[in-house]
Design an enzyme around this catalytic site. Structure first.
Site, PDB file in Angstrom:
ATOM      1  N   THR A 130       0.846  -1.185   0.000  1.00 25.86           N
ATOM      2  CA  THR A 130       0.000   0.000   0.000  1.00 25.86           C
ATOM      3  C   THR A 130       0.889   1.245   0.000  1.00 25.86           C
ATOM      4  OG1 THR A 130      -1.542  -1.257   1.314  1.00 25.86           O
ATOM      5  CG2 THR A 130      -1.895   1.112   1.208  1.00 25.86           C
ATOM      6  N   LYS A 215      -7.018   1.283  -3.630  1.00 27.94           N
ATOM      7  CA  LYS A 215      -6.600   0.645  -2.380  1.00 27.94           C
ATOM      8  C   LYS A 215      -6.783   1.597  -1.193  1.00 27.94           C
ATOM      9  CE  LYS A 215      -4.773  -1.880   0.677  1.00 27.94           C
ATOM     10  NZ  LYS A 215      -5.318  -3.171   1.107  1.00 27.94           N
ATOM     11  N   CYS A 269      -3.041  -1.587   8.509  1.00 31.98           N
ATOM     12  CA  CYS A 269      -3.652  -1.135   7.259  1.00 31.98           C
ATOM     13  C   CYS A 269      -4.544   0.073   7.492  1.00 31.98           C
ATOM     14  CB  CYS A 269      -4.471  -2.260   6.652  1.00 31.98           C
ATOM     15  SG  CYS A 269      -3.533  -3.777   6.504  1.00 31.98           S
TER      16      CYS A 269
HETATM   17  N1  SAJ Z   1     -13.028  -2.285  13.495  1.00 27.36           N
HETATM   18  C1  SAJ Z   1     -13.958  -1.629  14.279  1.00 27.36           C
HETATM   19  N2  SAJ Z   1     -15.258  -1.662  13.901  1.00 27.36           N
HETATM   20  C2  SAJ Z   1     -15.671  -2.307  12.783  1.00 27.36           C
HETATM   21  C3  SAJ Z   1     -14.717  -2.963  11.972  1.00 27.36           C
HETATM   22  C4  SAJ Z   1     -13.410  -2.933  12.355  1.00 27.36           C
HETATM   23  O1  SAJ Z   1     -13.613  -1.019  15.302  1.00 27.36           O
HETATM   24  O2  SAJ Z   1     -16.862  -2.297  12.523  1.00 27.36           O
HETATM   25  C5  SAJ Z   1     -11.597  -2.253  13.873  1.00 27.36           C
HETATM   26  C6  SAJ Z   1     -10.985  -3.633  14.106  1.00 27.36           C
HETATM   27  O3  SAJ Z   1     -11.213  -4.078  15.422  1.00 27.36           O
HETATM   28  C7  SAJ Z   1      -9.524  -3.349  13.820  1.00 27.36           C
HETATM   29  C8  SAJ Z   1      -9.595  -2.311  12.695  1.00 27.36           C
HETATM   30  O4  SAJ Z   1     -10.889  -1.746  12.753  1.00 27.36           O
HETATM   31  O5  SAJ Z   1      -8.884  -2.758  14.941  1.00 27.36           O
HETATM   32  C9  SAJ Z   1      -9.357  -2.853  11.302  1.00 27.36           C
HETATM   33  O6  SAJ Z   1      -9.954  -4.134  11.144  1.00 27.36           O
HETATM   34  P1  SAJ Z   1     -10.670  -4.612   9.794  1.00 27.36           P
HETATM   35  O7  SAJ Z   1     -11.148  -5.984  10.025  1.00 27.36           O
HETATM   36  O8  SAJ Z   1     -11.654  -3.608   9.388  1.00 27.36           O
HETATM   37  O9  SAJ Z   1      -9.560  -4.548   8.689  1.00 27.36           O
HETATM   38  P2  SAJ Z   1      -8.050  -5.085   8.555  1.00 27.36           P
HETATM   39  O10 SAJ Z   1      -7.138  -3.964   8.915  1.00 27.36           O
HETATM   40  O11 SAJ Z   1      -7.826  -6.375   9.234  1.00 27.36           O
HETATM   41  O12 SAJ Z   1      -8.001  -5.359   6.985  1.00 27.36           O
HETATM   42  C10 SAJ Z   1      -8.307  -4.294   6.093  1.00 27.36           C
HETATM   43  C11 SAJ Z   1      -9.314  -4.796   5.047  1.00 27.36           C
HETATM   44  N3  SAJ Z   1      -9.830  -3.658   4.309  1.00 27.36           N
HETATM   45  C12 SAJ Z   1     -11.164  -3.427   4.187  1.00 27.36           C
HETATM   46  O13 SAJ Z   1     -11.998  -4.144   4.723  1.00 27.36           O
HETATM   47  C13 SAJ Z   1     -11.569  -2.265   3.348  1.00 27.36           C
HETATM   48  C14 SAJ Z   1      -8.631  -5.772   4.112  1.00 27.36           C
HETATM   49  O14 SAJ Z   1      -9.495  -6.153   3.063  1.00 27.36           O
HETATM   50  C15 SAJ Z   1      -7.352  -5.164   3.539  1.00 27.36           C
HETATM   51  O15 SAJ Z   1      -6.682  -6.058   2.691  1.00 27.36           O
HETATM   52  C16 SAJ Z   1      -6.440  -4.830   4.685  1.00 27.36           C
HETATM   53  O16 SAJ Z   1      -7.107  -3.846   5.493  1.00 27.36           O
HETATM   54  C17 SAJ Z   1      -5.134  -4.284   4.146  1.00 27.36           C
HETATM   55  O17 SAJ Z   1      -4.155  -5.023   4.173  1.00 27.36           O
HETATM   56  O18 SAJ Z   1      -5.090  -3.147   3.655  1.00 27.36           O
END
Ligand code: SAJ
Length: 437
Positions: A130, A215, A269
């Site tokens: 990224t 992205k 991310c």
């Molecule tokens: N989180 C919340 N509330 C939510 C969803 C998530 O507080 O409703 C928090 C999670 O606990 C965590 C953070 O957000 O701390 C991120 O978690 P996540 O599950 O949303 O995402 P990542 O960081 O594990 O993965 C993301 C994904 N991107 C999207 O969903 C748009 C993934 O598809 C990407 O490949 C990844 O980032 C990346 O590598 O960029």
């Protein structure tokens, strides 16, 4: 274009699954990493990270002879760069009074430089990391030009972001749609030829800067939407509303899909990538900037909730359950849970943390318990910070027998408060206004 041998640079959460999946599909893969320890681990068929299904794939790849790891690249038909782009800890950017984090591109730069001696006419180079908009055209192409070959004329160059969700990587790698942004249309086509080896999702060809933007837009969209959920949790707390109820009712609206509040946004991310847009155009990104501020400040709101539950934090013994950045992963990077622990300690609380996915994590200033029981033993309050399946299954009565704590603070709405109340606990849930208690 046909590919017999490829070289994947960076063998972390993205590079290793990518390398082993290519190997499993019959391509000879040289995996490259700067860490000799990682190389040795992989060449023995072992792995250094936890991801469901990854170990089996790496083992198979190593046994088939299609995968080999080393610290230096070699000649190949294609090179994939999958190294981390964290933010810099040594310096902040500043523009018109707004300070922002800066992308640390050093690993991407070294990876590109390491390819230069091995680059040949007709090769394909793909950046997966990224990166801020225009990185492929303005940073990578000039570095590769030191080989005497020109991107788009003598070799193909493209940006293809990874979009897989940790915990689901092996499946999403194959099933998700894949964007390939070429420096020229021919480069995008070469990228398609490569990923079509295993990608079953749609493959979309575009230009490199569009792919970079796509992205960043995806992760920023999620960050902004989590920020509004977190802001709602603070408003609900103020007005005596249960945010969890309010969100589930609002989400009955056919065009509303509010995400889940919690202790903040972690991982490498979503808490990082939006800064790449702010850094690239601080004047154009007030919303993105403020969403980041809201999410980064959410651990303070957790601490405030704990403080209210306990009266004072000074000297209070707290068992913090979960340190990972999200449920059911072992990744503690940029985790809001660790930030909560640090803030509690700064207020004088004595915190023991239990992380079932990494019981021996070595985090400066954080006391890890070797077992759940050890964390519970002397605690005066339990603080649930990550919604791991293991925590959801805990039996409140059994927990009550192991601790004198009778206060529970649930920062992720992971526990059924009625059953915990029945077991004798006073339950405080993040984002439930106090008039509810
Ligand atoms: N989180 C919340 N509330 C939510 C969803 C998530 O507080 O409703 C928090 C999670 O606990 C965590 C953070 O957000 O701390 C991120 O978690 P996540 O599950 O949303 O995402 P990542 O960081 O594990 O993965 C993301 C994904 N991107 C999207 O969903 C748009 C993934 O598809 C990407 O490949 C990844 O980032 C990346 O590598 O960029």
């Amino acid at each position: 274009m046909k590919f017999q041998k490829i070289c994947v640079i960076g063998l972390g959460y993205i590079g290793l699954p990518t390398a082993s999946t290519f190997a499993a599909h019959g391509i000879k893969v040289l995996g490259v990493d700067v860490s000799q320890q990682i190389i040795d681990t992989l060449n023995q068929g072992e792995i250094h990270i936890q991801e469901p299904g990854l170990h089996e794939e790496v083992k198979k790849a190593a046994e088939s002879g299609n995968f080999y790891a080393a610290t230096q690249p070699a000649e190949a038909d294609a090179f994939i760069i999958a190294v981390p782009t964290p933010f810099r800890h040594d310096e902040l950017g500043e523009h018109n009074g707004v300070t922002y984090k800066l992308a640390d591109m050093s690993a991407v730069i070294s990876a590109a430089e390491s390819i230069v001696p091995f680059l040949r006419r007709g090769n394909l180079v793909i950046l997966e990391s990224t990166s801020p908009p225009r990185t492929t055209a303005d940073l990578i192409a000039p570095i590769l030009a030191r080989s005497g070959l020109l991107a788009g004329r003598d070799f193909h160059l493209a940006y293809s972001p990874e979009r897989v969700l940790p915990g689901q990587i092996m499946r999403e790698l194959i099933e998700n749609a894949r964007v390939i942004g070429g420096i020229t249309p021919e480069s995008a086509q070469a990228g398609r030829d490569l990923y079509a080896t295993f990608v079953k999702g749609q493959i979309i060809q575009t230009d490199s800067t569009t792919a970079e933007m796509v992205k960043l837009m995806e992760n920023t969209y999620r960050d902004v939407n989590i920020a509004i959920a977190n802001e709602f949790s603070r408003l609900a707390d103020k007005f005596g509303v249960d945010v969890w109820d309010a969100i589930s009712i609002a989400n009955l609206h056919p065009r509303v899909k509010i995400l889940t509040p919690g202790p903040g946004v972690g991982g490498h991310c979503i808490s990082v990538d939006p800064w790449f847009l702010v850094e690239s155009a601080p004047d154009l990104t007030p919303l993105i900037y403020h969403a980041r501020q809201v999410n980064d400040a959410q651990p303070h709101f957790v601490v405030e909730t704990v403080q209210r539950a306990l009266g004072t934090l000074n000297g209070k013994k707290i068992a913090a359950l979960g340190l990972a950045y999200k449920p059911d992963v072992d990744d503690l990077r940029e985790s809001p849970a660790t930030e909560v622990v640090r803030l509690l300690q700064a207020e004088g609380a004595v915190v023991k943390a239990w992380e079932p996915f990494k019981p021996n994590a070595n985090l400066a200033g954080i006391h890890m318990s070797p077992t759940l029981d050890d964390a519970l033993q002397d605690a005066e309050a339990l603080l649930l910070l990550v919604n791991h399946a293991e925590f959801k299954q805990l039996n409140p009565a059994a927990v009550a027998a192991k601790t004198k704590a009778r206060i529970v603070v649930d920062a992720v709405n992971g526990w059924n408060d009625e059953t915990w109340k029945k077991a004798g606990f006073d339950v405080h849930v993040l984002g439930i206004g106090k008039q509810h208690h």
